[in-house]
Each structure stands twice: as C-alpha cells, then as structure tokens.
Write a protein that holds these residues in place. Structure first.
Motif, short mmCIF file in Angstrom:
data_model
loop_
_atom_site.label_atom_id
_atom_site.label_comp_id
_atom_site.label_asym_id
_atom_site.label_seq_id
_atom_site.Cartn_x
_atom_site.Cartn_y
_atom_site.Cartn_z
N GLU A 235 0.83 -1.20 0.00
CA GLU A 235 0.00 0.00 0.00
C GLU A 235 0.87 1.26 0.00
N ARG A 236 1.98 1.22 0.72
CA ARG A 236 2.88 2.38 0.76
C ARG A 236 3.46 2.68 -0.61
N THR A 237 3.57 1.66 -1.45
CA THR A 237 4.16 1.84 -2.77
C THR A 237 3.12 2.29 -3.80
N GLY A 238 1.89 2.40 -3.41
CA GLY A 238 0.90 2.93 -4.33
C GLY A 238 -0.39 2.15 -4.41
N GLY A 239 -0.48 1.03 -3.76
CA GLY A 239 -1.73 0.28 -3.75
C GLY A 239 -2.07 -0.30 -5.11
N THR A 240 -3.35 -0.55 -5.32
CA THR A 240 -3.82 -1.20 -6.54
C THR A 240 -3.71 -0.26 -7.74
N PHE A 241 -3.34 -0.81 -8.89
CA PHE A 241 -3.33 -0.03 -10.12
C PHE A 241 -3.91 -0.85 -11.26
N CYS A 242 -4.29 -0.17 -12.30
CA CYS A 242 -4.90 -0.80 -13.47
C CYS A 242 -3.88 -0.76 -14.61
N GLU A 243 -3.58 -1.91 -15.16
CA GLU A 243 -2.62 -2.00 -16.26
C GLU A 243 -3.37 -2.27 -17.56
N VAL A 244 -3.14 -1.42 -18.55
CA VAL A 244 -3.87 -1.49 -19.81
C VAL A 244 -2.89 -1.68 -20.96
N VAL A 245 -3.14 -2.70 -21.79
CA VAL A 245 -2.26 -3.02 -22.92
C VAL A 245 -3.06 -2.91 -24.22
N PRO A 246 -2.68 -2.00 -25.14
CA PRO A 246 -3.41 -1.89 -26.41
C PRO A 246 -3.05 -3.03 -27.36
N ARG A 247 -3.93 -3.35 -28.27
CA ARG A 247 -3.61 -4.38 -29.26
C ARG A 247 -2.54 -3.89 -30.22
N ARG A 248 -2.56 -2.60 -30.54
CA ARG A 248 -1.56 -2.02 -31.44
C ARG A 248 -0.74 -1.00 -30.65
N LEU A 249 0.57 -1.13 -30.69
CA LEU A 249 1.44 -0.21 -29.95
C LEU A 249 1.25 1.22 -30.40
N SER A 250 0.86 1.40 -31.65
CA SER A 250 0.67 2.75 -32.16
C SER A 250 -0.49 3.48 -31.49
N ASP A 251 -1.31 2.73 -30.73
CA ASP A 251 -2.46 3.34 -30.05
C ASP A 251 -2.13 3.86 -28.66
#
Length: 347
Positions: A235-251
């Motif tokens: 929790e001290r390091t920032g708690g929960t986060f959402c990681e999002v990966v696009p299908r195309r890197l250009s996006d």
C-alpha cells in the motif's frame, strides 16, 4: 499442548527484543541503531540488498558477533551477558550447511543430540523421529556426502531441531534449492509458527518473504527503512493499479488521451517511445477499471489486455531501496574489507 512435529506450544511473550543495536567494522557502520521485536510464533522477514546489515543482525542475535552498542535479548537471554543461554535456545541455519560429510544422516543427528545433552537412547530416538519427519528414512544410513543439495539442507535443519529451539534463524535457507526442496522448507516454517516458535527469516526471494512472513522489516545501509505486513508495504508503494495493454502499440498515444484525468501527469510524462502499456492508479479497484474500459471503448481503442494489479513485493523493495533484491552493493564490499582489516589488527 503440542504443535506439529511434537513441539510444545509456548506462551505469547516476546521471543526477540532488539534495542538501538549498532555494529561497526573499522570505519564502516554495518548497523546504525536498529530496534524491533519478534513475538513467539511470529515469522519476521528481514529484507535488504546485500551489505544492508541482515546477516550482521543474525550474527549478533546468534552470538557469533558482538555488537558495538545497544542491547539484544533472545528467548529471555541477553546476547552479551548470557550467550550460552542464547545458544541453548536457538537454531541457526545459514547459507552453507554445517555437517560432517563422512558421517551418515543418522550419525550426524545422533552426534548433535549428544552434543546437546541427550543420552544415547534419547539421541537415537530423536534421530529416528527427525529422519521420519524430514522424509529421510530411506537415506538415513548413507553418507551425507552423497546427498543432494535439498537433502543436505533438510538434514542440516533437522540437526538444529534435535532439541526444541525457542527461536529459529534462517539466513537465506533456500538459496540454490530446487522448487520441491524450497516448498519443504516453507512447510517447515509453517510448522514452527503453529508450534509457537519465533522465526527470523532473511531471504533474497521476495516471493518467499511475501508467502511466509507475518511481518517484514526492510534494512538498507544498516537502518530500518520500512516495517509492516507485506500488504501494508505494498500500500505504501501505491496500492492497486490498473494495467492497460493496447492491441496495437501505435495506439499508446490515443489511449493516454482517452484515459484523460484517470492518468496522472507523472504517469503520462513517464511514457517513453518504447512503452507498450499504461498503468493508472486504481483507488476504487474494479470501478476504476470499468471507467477506463468505458473511456477506451468510446475512443475506439482496441485492447489486448486490461487487469487490476497490486505491486509485487519485488516492486516494493525496488521502490524502498532503489535496488533489486540480491544485487551486490559497494557497501557489502566495504564491510568485507573492514572485517578483514579488523581481523588483521588494522584500524
């Protein structure tokens, strides 16, 4: 009342008390005033980069090294005033096993039993119990020199348990072991906990500390820089986060724009040309994830993956110390040099 392995369950008083402990080797301050306590039955993980002071702490608590100042009490015995009492109350397993390779497993156990004051019958009986408990009956009468690394580690720990300890020091006990042998050590730590035996564990495997420890202390440059449960440190390091990966890197750019206020400026500024995913704080957990999905859907950004994550203990360690676990430091080399100077009489 007894716990697993036949160990009697003890009271709830403090097993280890450390107060303002300091240790210097020549001009190098290995410990700079650390203070902590360990309850009976508690597993305390002691983490830090190499040279941080972990092994020095264990060496002082097990009476192998004298502190420069401060006080430490182990199982009710002051490490300086009554080192013999400490040694009678602890088990210490280091990174290297301490066995007689010419003897069999049974002979090693019997020898340790006799050294700890058991008579011949008691030593043989206890040896048989431990061989069975550690699944070494079939190898009991083989020379230890023929044992695998995992078997050697198990018999080494068994020798330390001939007489029940109040406190166990495990200094990187699974280094170099295969996954099956590591698991057997993990199960043993659980046995200690259930039996009310305090365990102080140093390890470079962050997964190990996360799994086994009730509480974790992070040491860096001889000082405690963080303390708490694994969840509290995460929790001290920032708690929960959402990681999002696009299908195309250009996006990536379009995705950053679409996420709008969900993506803090600091995270946005950290996106480089090689970025293949975006992480956003998720204080509301699933609600944040659903909001991100809605914004990205409206922007027609196609996703390869989206998930909620918590920081790993490895990430916590890196954030707190600025180093990955197991990385050697200049301080480690300095302490080694200083020890040699002191041993050689050079100030």
């Amino acid at each position: 009342m007894t716990g697993p392995g036949g160990y009697p369950v003890t009271g709830a008083d403090k097993a280890v008390v450390v107060s303002d402990l300091k240790k210097s080797f020549g001009s190098v301050d290995a410990l700079r005033g650390i203070t902590f306590e360990v309850d009976r039955g508690e597993v305390l993980g002691l983490l830090g980069p190499n040279g941080a002071g972990k092994t020095t702490t264990v060496s002082i608590l097990s009476t192998l090294t004298k502190p420069s100042s401060g006080r430490a009490v182990v199982a009710g015995h002051d490490v300086q005033k009554n080192p013999a009492g400490v040694r009678q109350s602890i088990m210490l397993t280091g990174q290297h096993v301490a066995l007689d390779d010419m003897l069999t497993a049974r002979e090693n156990l019997t020898m340790f039993g006799r050294l700890r004051g058991l008579d011949k019958h008691q030593a043989r009986t206890r040896s048989a119990e431990l061989l069975d408990h550690f699944d070494l009956v079939s190898a009991a009468d083989r020379s230890v020199s023929t044992f695998s690394g995992g078997m050697r580690r198990r018999i080494d720990i068994a020798c330390g348990l001939v007489v029940r300890p109040d406190v166990v020091f495990l200094d990187e006990p699974t280094t170099g072991l295969d996954p099956r042998s590591r698991q057997s050590i993990w199960e043993l730590v659980a046995d200690f906990k259930d039996a009310g035996i305090a365990t102080l564990l140093t390890t470079q495997y962050l997964e190990e500390a996360d799994t086994l420890s009730d509480r974790i202390i992070v040491i860096d440059q001889g000082m405690i820089i963080a303390e708490g449960t694994a969840d509290e440190l995460k929790e001290r390091t920032g708690g929960t986060f959402c990681e999002v990966v696009p299908r195309r890197l250009s996006d990536i750019g379009a995705m950053a724009t679409a996420l709008g206020p969900l993506l803090p400026n600091s995270n946005r500024a950290a996106l480089g040309e090689s970025a293949d995913r975006i992480s956003i704080p998720a204080p509301d957990g699933p609600a944040t994830l659903m909001q991100a999905l809605h914004l990205l859907d409206e922007a027609d950004v196609e996703l390869l993956d989206i998930a909620l994550r918590r920081p790993s203990l490895d990430e916590v360690f890196l954030a707190l110390t600025g180093q990955k676990a197991g990385v050697d430091t200049d301080d480690d080399d300095a302490v080694t040099r200083a020890k040699k100077e002191v041993a050689g009489g050079v100030s």
